[in-house]
Design a protein around this motif. Structure first.
Motif, PDB file in Angstrom:
ATOM      1  N   TYR A  22       0.825  -1.213   0.000  1.00  0.00           N
ATOM      2  CA  TYR A  22       0.000   0.000   0.000  1.00  0.00           C
ATOM      3  C   TYR A  22       0.857   1.260   0.000  1.00  0.00           C
ATOM      4  O   TYR A  22       0.486   2.276  -0.609  1.00  0.00           O
ATOM      5  CB  TYR A  22      -0.939   0.007   1.213  1.00  0.00           C
ATOM      6  N   SER A  23       1.993   1.215   0.673  1.00  0.00           N
ATOM      7  CA  SER A  23       2.852   2.400   0.768  1.00  0.00           C
ATOM      8  C   SER A  23       3.527   2.729  -0.559  1.00  0.00           C
ATOM      9  O   SER A  23       3.782   3.892  -0.858  1.00  0.00           O
ATOM     10  CB  SER A  23       3.935   2.182   1.830  1.00  0.00           C
ATOM     11  N   HIS A  24       3.795   1.697  -1.364  1.00  0.00           N
ATOM     12  CA  HIS A  24       4.569   1.897  -2.585  1.00  0.00           C
ATOM     13  C   HIS A  24       3.732   1.943  -3.859  1.00  0.00           C
ATOM     14  O   HIS A  24       4.264   2.201  -4.939  1.00  0.00           O
ATOM     15  CB  HIS A  24       5.616   0.774  -2.718  1.00  0.00           C
ATOM     16  N   ASN A  25       2.432   1.674  -3.731  1.00  0.00           N
ATOM     17  CA  ASN A  25       1.556   1.694  -4.908  1.00  0.00           C
ATOM     18  C   ASN A  25       0.187   2.216  -4.498  1.00  0.00           C
ATOM     19  O   ASN A  25      -0.586   1.514  -3.865  1.00  0.00           O
ATOM     20  CB  ASN A  25       1.436   0.286  -5.497  1.00  0.00           C
ATOM     21  N   ARG A  26      -0.114   3.464  -4.839  1.00  0.00           N
ATOM     22  CA  ARG A  26      -1.357   4.075  -4.371  1.00  0.00           C
ATOM     23  C   ARG A  26      -2.595   3.431  -4.998  1.00  0.00           C
ATOM     24  O   ARG A  26      -3.710   3.649  -4.524  1.00  0.00           O
ATOM     25  CB  ARG A  26      -1.344   5.580  -4.628  1.00  0.00           C
ATOM     26  N   ARG A  27      -2.427   2.624  -6.041  1.00  0.00           N
ATOM     27  CA  ARG A  27      -3.561   1.960  -6.675  1.00  0.00           C
ATOM     28  C   ARG A  27      -3.690   0.498  -6.231  1.00  0.00           C
ATOM     29  O   ARG A  27      -4.534  -0.239  -6.738  1.00  0.00           O
ATOM     30  CB  ARG A  27      -3.427   2.021  -8.205  1.00  0.00           C
ATOM     31  N   TYR A  28      -2.872   0.100  -5.295  1.00  0.00           N
ATOM     32  CA  TYR A  28      -2.889  -1.307  -4.856  1.00  0.00           C
ATOM     33  C   TYR A  28      -4.183  -1.634  -4.107  1.00  0.00           C
ATOM     34  O   TYR A  28      -4.693  -0.842  -3.321  1.00  0.00           O
ATOM     35  CB  TYR A  28      -1.698  -1.599  -3.953  1.00  0.00           C
ATOM     36  N   THR A  29      -4.719  -2.822  -4.363  1.00  0.00           N
ATOM     37  CA  THR A  29      -5.865  -3.357  -3.624  1.00  0.00           C
ATOM     38  C   THR A  29      -5.517  -4.762  -3.171  1.00  0.00           C
ATOM     39  O   THR A  29      -5.076  -5.589  -3.976  1.00  0.00           O
ATOM     40  CB  THR A  29      -7.127  -3.402  -4.505  1.00  0.00           C
ATOM     41  N   LEU A  30      -5.709  -5.024  -1.894  1.00  0.00           N
ATOM     42  CA  LEU A  30      -5.362  -6.327  -1.324  1.00  0.00           C
ATOM     43  C   LEU A  30      -6.178  -7.432  -1.987  1.00  0.00           C
ATOM     44  O   LEU A  30      -7.407  -7.387  -2.006  1.00  0.00           O
ATOM     45  CB  LEU A  30      -5.617  -6.315   0.187  1.00  0.00           C
ATOM     46  N   GLU A  31      -5.483  -8.431  -2.504  1.00  0.00           N
ATOM     47  CA  GLU A  31      -6.144  -9.558  -3.146  1.00  0.00           C
ATOM     48  C   GLU A  31      -6.737 -10.484  -2.074  1.00  0.00           C
ATOM     49  O   GLU A  31      -6.167 -10.654  -1.014  1.00  0.00           O
ATOM     50  CB  GLU A  31      -5.157 -10.354  -4.002  1.00  0.00           C
ATOM     51  N   GLN A  32      -7.890 -11.104  -2.402  1.00  0.00           N
ATOM     52  CA  GLN A  32      -8.526 -12.011  -1.452  1.00  0.00           C
ATOM     53  C   GLN A  32      -7.603 -13.177  -1.103  1.00  0.00           C
ATOM     54  O   GLN A  32      -7.553 -13.625   0.048  1.00  0.00           O
ATOM     55  CB  GLN A  32      -9.849 -12.547  -2.017  1.00  0.00           C
ATOM     56  N   SER A  33      -6.850 -13.653  -2.087  1.00  0.00           N
ATOM     57  CA  SER A  33      -5.938 -14.771  -1.843  1.00  0.00           C
ATOM     58  C   SER A  33      -4.860 -14.395  -0.825  1.00  0.00           C
ATOM     59  O   SER A  33      -4.465 -15.211   0.017  1.00  0.00           O
ATOM     60  CB  SER A  33      -5.284 -15.229  -3.150  1.00  0.00           C
ATOM     61  N   ARG A  34      -4.396 -13.150  -0.901  1.00  0.00           N
ATOM     62  CA  ARG A  34      -3.362 -12.688   0.032  1.00  0.00           C
ATOM     63  C   ARG A  34      -3.949 -12.498   1.435  1.00  0.00           C
ATOM     64  O   ARG A  34      -3.289 -12.799   2.427  1.00  0.00           O
ATOM     65  CB  ARG A  34      -2.774 -11.377  -0.489  1.00  0.00           C
ATOM     66  N   LEU A  35      -5.195 -12.012   1.500  1.00  0.00           N
ATOM     67  CA  LEU A  35      -5.870 -11.885   2.789  1.00  0.00           C
ATOM     68  C   LEU A  35      -6.115 -13.259   3.395  1.00  0.00           C
ATOM     69  O   LEU A  35      -5.906 -13.470   4.591  1.00  0.00           O
ATOM     70  CB  LEU A  35      -7.193 -11.127   2.624  1.00  0.00           C
ATOM     71  N   ASP A  36      -6.542 -14.208   2.576  1.00  0.00           N
ATOM     72  CA  ASP A  36      -6.782 -15.575   3.063  1.00  0.00           C
ATOM     73  C   ASP A  36      -5.497 -16.205   3.593  1.00  0.00           C
ATOM     74  O   ASP A  36      -5.527 -16.937   4.594  1.00  0.00           O
ATOM     75  CB  ASP A  36      -7.369 -16.443   1.948  1.00  0.00           C
TER      76      ASP A  36
END
Length: 203
Positions: free
Chosen positions: A103-117
């Protein structure tokens, strides 16, 4: 007071003392009220860093361990591990730090569900408190008084009904409770003095 639900809507716990800084009610209200996912992740990350500060300070016996030049989260995490931080907790905090960096390095980043899981699996795998439900079965309760009307405002959030921000907050709060429980146990085992103030409320 910051309150955490047990998933069944029956009891809540407020915590203070040495842990008051990481469980400031205003921080959790700000998290829940935020519509900015990056802001949620960054605030949660700062709270987790304060947990590292507490661990390193208590286990080293130095209140000024990080005084002086800036020391980043990853460096503090390594120091905490050298001071006995559990390897599984290290892995969870390292994973959260990588999400924060995205999030700090890419202002358009959105957390992927797979990464949250993947993060949820690590948090759920911290078998620290038998009383805590898995992240996806957990709920959070926020209560406050409206300063304008004087009325009590209560909000309850379940993972299954939550948007991305609330899901992150729920996972984060389960992690906070597990960190709190683990640190208390370790401080007691090591004979390290600490203070904690708890209020149990029935709902």
């Amino acid at each position: 007071m910051t309150s955490f639900g047990d998933g069944n809507g029956s009891s809540y716990i407020g915590v203070g003392g040495d842990f008051a800084n990481v469980l400031d009610h205003n921080d959790y209200l700000a998290l829940v009220d935020s519509t900015d996912t990056a802001g949620v992740v960054l605030r949660a990350h700062l709270i987790l860093e304060d947990f590292l500060n507490i661990w390193c300070s208590k286990t080293s016996g130095s209140e000024d361990l990080f005084k002086g030049p800036f020391i980043g989260f990853r460096s503090k995490l390594s120091i905490a591990q050298n001071l006995g931080l559990d390897s599984k907790i290290f892995e969870v905090l390292d994973r959260f730090n990588k999400i924060r960096n995205s999030y700090s390095h890419n202002r358009r980043y959105t957390l992927e569900q797979s990464r949250l899981d993947a993060l949820i699996l690590l948090v759920d795998d911290l078998h620290i408190s038998e009383n805590l439900l898995p992240c996806k079965d957990f709920s959070i309760y926020i209560g406050k008084t409206d300063t304008a009307t004087g009325k009590n405002i209560e909000r309850n959030y379940k993972y299954e009904d939550a948007d991305l921000n609330k899901k992150i907050i729920i996972v984060f709060m389960v992690l906070v409770l597990k960190l709190l429980s683990w640190m208390q146990s370790e401080f007691e085992r090591k004979g390290i003095n600490y203070t904690i103030i708890s209020d149990f409320l029935e709902k």
